[in-house]
Design a protein around this motif. Structure first.
Motif, mmCIF file in Angstrom:
data_model
loop_
_atom_site.group_PDB
_atom_site.id
_atom_site.type_symbol
_atom_site.label_atom_id
_atom_site.label_comp_id
_atom_site.label_asym_id
_atom_site.label_seq_id
_atom_site.Cartn_x
_atom_site.Cartn_y
_atom_site.Cartn_z
ATOM 1 N N LYS A 85 -0.291 -4.212 4.159
ATOM 2 C CA LYS A 85 -1.475 -4.247 4.972
ATOM 3 C C LYS A 85 -1.639 -5.305 5.514
ATOM 4 O O LYS A 85 -1.037 -6.472 5.278
ATOM 5 C CB LYS A 85 -2.481 -3.605 4.061
ATOM 6 N N ASP A 123 -2.823 -16.510 5.509
ATOM 7 C CA ASP A 123 -1.731 -16.132 6.463
ATOM 8 C C ASP A 123 -2.442 -15.039 7.491
ATOM 9 O O ASP A 123 -2.689 -13.875 7.062
ATOM 10 C CB ASP A 123 -0.773 -15.192 5.563
ATOM 11 N N LYS A 158 0.860 -1.169 -0.082
ATOM 12 C CA LYS A 158 0.009 0.082 0.127
ATOM 13 C C LYS A 158 1.011 1.076 -0.088
ATOM 14 O O LYS A 158 0.304 2.424 -0.115
ATOM 15 C CB LYS A 158 -1.038 -0.182 1.230
HETATM 16 C C1 LIG Z 1 2.658 -13.596 -0.258
HETATM 17 C C2 LIG Z 1 1.109 -13.272 -0.187
HETATM 18 C C3 LIG Z 1 0.464 -14.014 0.407
HETATM 19 C C4 LIG Z 1 -1.134 -13.515 0.637
HETATM 20 N N1 LIG Z 1 -1.845 -14.461 1.120
HETATM 21 C C5 LIG Z 1 -2.950 -13.957 1.574
HETATM 22 C C6 LIG Z 1 -3.851 -14.580 2.306
HETATM 23 O O1 LIG Z 1 -3.585 -15.607 2.779
HETATM 24 N N2 LIG Z 1 -5.304 -14.152 2.289
HETATM 25 C C7 LIG Z 1 -5.736 -12.861 1.808
HETATM 26 O O2 LIG Z 1 -7.018 -12.684 2.207
HETATM 27 N N3 LIG Z 1 -4.819 -12.256 1.304
HETATM 28 C C8 LIG Z 1 -3.580 -12.581 0.903
HETATM 29 N N4 LIG Z 1 -2.666 -11.828 0.304
HETATM 30 C C9 LIG Z 1 -3.165 -10.458 0.086
HETATM 31 C C10 LIG Z 1 -4.108 -10.365 -1.063
HETATM 32 O O3 LIG Z 1 -3.845 -11.129 -2.226
HETATM 33 C C11 LIG Z 1 -4.608 -8.982 -1.461
HETATM 34 O O4 LIG Z 1 -4.652 -8.141 -0.287
HETATM 35 C C12 LIG Z 1 -5.696 -8.878 -2.284
HETATM 36 O O5 LIG Z 1 -5.378 -9.316 -3.662
HETATM 37 C C13 LIG Z 1 -6.164 -7.343 -2.405
HETATM 38 O O6 LIG Z 1 -5.306 -6.459 -3.121
HETATM 39 P P1 LIG Z 1 -4.827 -5.130 -2.393
HETATM 40 O O7 LIG Z 1 -4.670 -5.369 -1.055
HETATM 41 O O8 LIG Z 1 -3.514 -5.051 -3.209
HETATM 42 O O9 LIG Z 1 -5.758 -4.152 -2.742
HETATM 43 C C14 LIG Z 1 -1.467 -12.152 0.103
HETATM 44 C C15 LIG Z 1 -0.424 -11.386 -0.499
HETATM 45 C C16 LIG Z 1 1.084 -11.807 -0.715
HETATM 46 C C17 LIG Z 1 1.887 -11.031 -1.477
#
Ligand SMILES: Cc1cc2nc3c(=O)[nH]c(=O)nc-3n(C[C@H](O)[C@H](O)[C@H](O)COP(=O)(O)O)c2cc1C
Length: 327
Positions: A268, A297, A212
């Motif tokens: 975030k 996670d 973010k």
């Molecule tokens: C390595 C990694 C693991 C992630 N694991 C999760 C997860 O377990 N659960 C989840 O809700 N978001 C997870 N995310 C984040 C979401 O993909 C992300 O918050 C969502 O696509 C919305 O996009 P934004 O937060 O960029 O607006 C992860 C991101 C990364 C980089």
């Protein structure tokens, strides 16, 4: 391949009790581009198969979007036809191929003596020590990898781990900051305006979901300093020109100065939390409560550290390639 595999393992889920319970081997199935363990000039193509999926956990999210996730925006944009299983195109899983590309490019850059390392600078308000912005070196990167989570100060790391467990125990999640350093980049990478090094790195960094914010050098802190305090004076030892301090984070006018490139990114808190949340049923147009299923996670930050290194490598390599092309 061994180096690439080690790099991929730093991101893979299920490696520590801080990450999602989903276990993926993240083994690469290479389709083309490699011959006898070396890149052979053909396009490199590989597949990473998902082996541990519970797709039905996500069914309700097409109707009741998760706060903080992309279910609502993707649902409107793709009129409900988006792949919802596992988060689809918005899954953190998409950072696995980013790490393949970045893991290969990191090795190409290392051959040019350009090294990239990152660590967790903060989780839930607990701070690690920062990189020395002038003297950070490859040894500092290797030390970080010896710890159970990627930090410089192990005591801070232990407190961070405890804060992740505490958030998880209360069905919640935490976010944090990752600091990255790129050392050995020559003077002159990047261009003014839209192709500046800050632009290139930022654009690549926002390919990682959940990021973010980004700041370079001393970042927002520079707003509190006088110009005389913030400027990094130039010096020479007769051979090269360098700065004694590095508030500028290795980039001036979008162009690398030869000093370490330093930046920090804000990650975030994981949006999918097990606490009940308020959302809307899109089919009924009614307010409703959402209890999510699935394995998530409690903190994205530790697994995002190699992702940040990977995309930084891609941005630097592109700029290096452009410079060689035009020089
Ligand atoms: C390595 C990694 C693991 C992630 N694991 C999760 C997860 O377990 N659960 C989840 O809700 N978001 C997870 N995310 C984040 C979401 O993909 C992300 O918050 C969502 O696509 C919305 O996009 P934004 O937060 O960029 O607006 C992860 C991101 C990364 C980089």
């Amino acid at each position: 391949m061994e180096k690439l595999r080690d790099f991929m393992q730093r991101r893979a889920p299920g490696r520590s009790n801080l990450s999602t319970k989903r276990k993926e081997s993240d083994e690469l199935e290479i389709l083309s581009g490699l011959s006898n363990g070396r890149l052979c000039g053909a396009p490199f193509c590989a597949v990473i198969r998902n082996s541990d999926t519970h797709s039905s956990d996500y069914n309700q999210l097409r109707d009741i979007p998760r706060p903080g996730h992309a279910d609502y925006t993707a649902g409107v944009k793709y009129r409900g036809y988006q792949d919802i299983a596992g988060g689809g195109h918005f899954s953190g899983r998409l950072t696995a191929p980013l790490c393949v590309a970045g893991g290969i490019v990191k090795q190409i850059l290392a051959a040019e003596r350009i090294y990239i390392g990152a660590h967790i600078e903060q989780i839930a308000g607990i701070h690690d020590v920062r990189f020395d912005p002038v003297n950070v070196n490859n040894d500092s990167f290797e030390q970080i990898l010896l710890n159970s989570i990627p930090v410089i100060d192990q005591d801070a790391g232990a407190k961070m781990e405890a804060s992740i467990h505490a958030a998880s125990d209360s069905c919640d999640s935490v976010g944090g900051v990752i600091e990255c350093a790129i050392i050995g980049a020559p003077v002159g990478l990047g261009d003014p305006m839209f192709e500046g090094m800050e632009n290139r790195i930022s654009s690549a960094i926002f390919a990682i979901p959940a990021i973010k914010g980004i700041e370079f050098g001393n970042g927002f802190e520079c707003t509190k300093l006088y110009g005389s305090e913030n400027n990094d004076s130039f010096h020479t030892d007769g051979n090269r020109i360098f700065t004694i301090t590095n508030n500028h984070g290795g980039i001036l006018g979008g162009i690398t100065s030869g000093m370490p490139i330093i930046f920090r990114v804000a990650v975030k808190p994981t949006p999918s939390i097990y606490k009940k949340q308020q959302s809307v049923s899109l089919s009924k147009m009614e307010n409703t409560e959402l209890s999510i299923k699935g394995r998530h996670d409690p903190c994205i930050v530790p697994r995002a550290v190699p992702c940040v290194e990977a995309v930084a490598a891609l941005a630097v390599y592109d700029a290096l390639f452009d410079m060689k092309k035009y020089s």
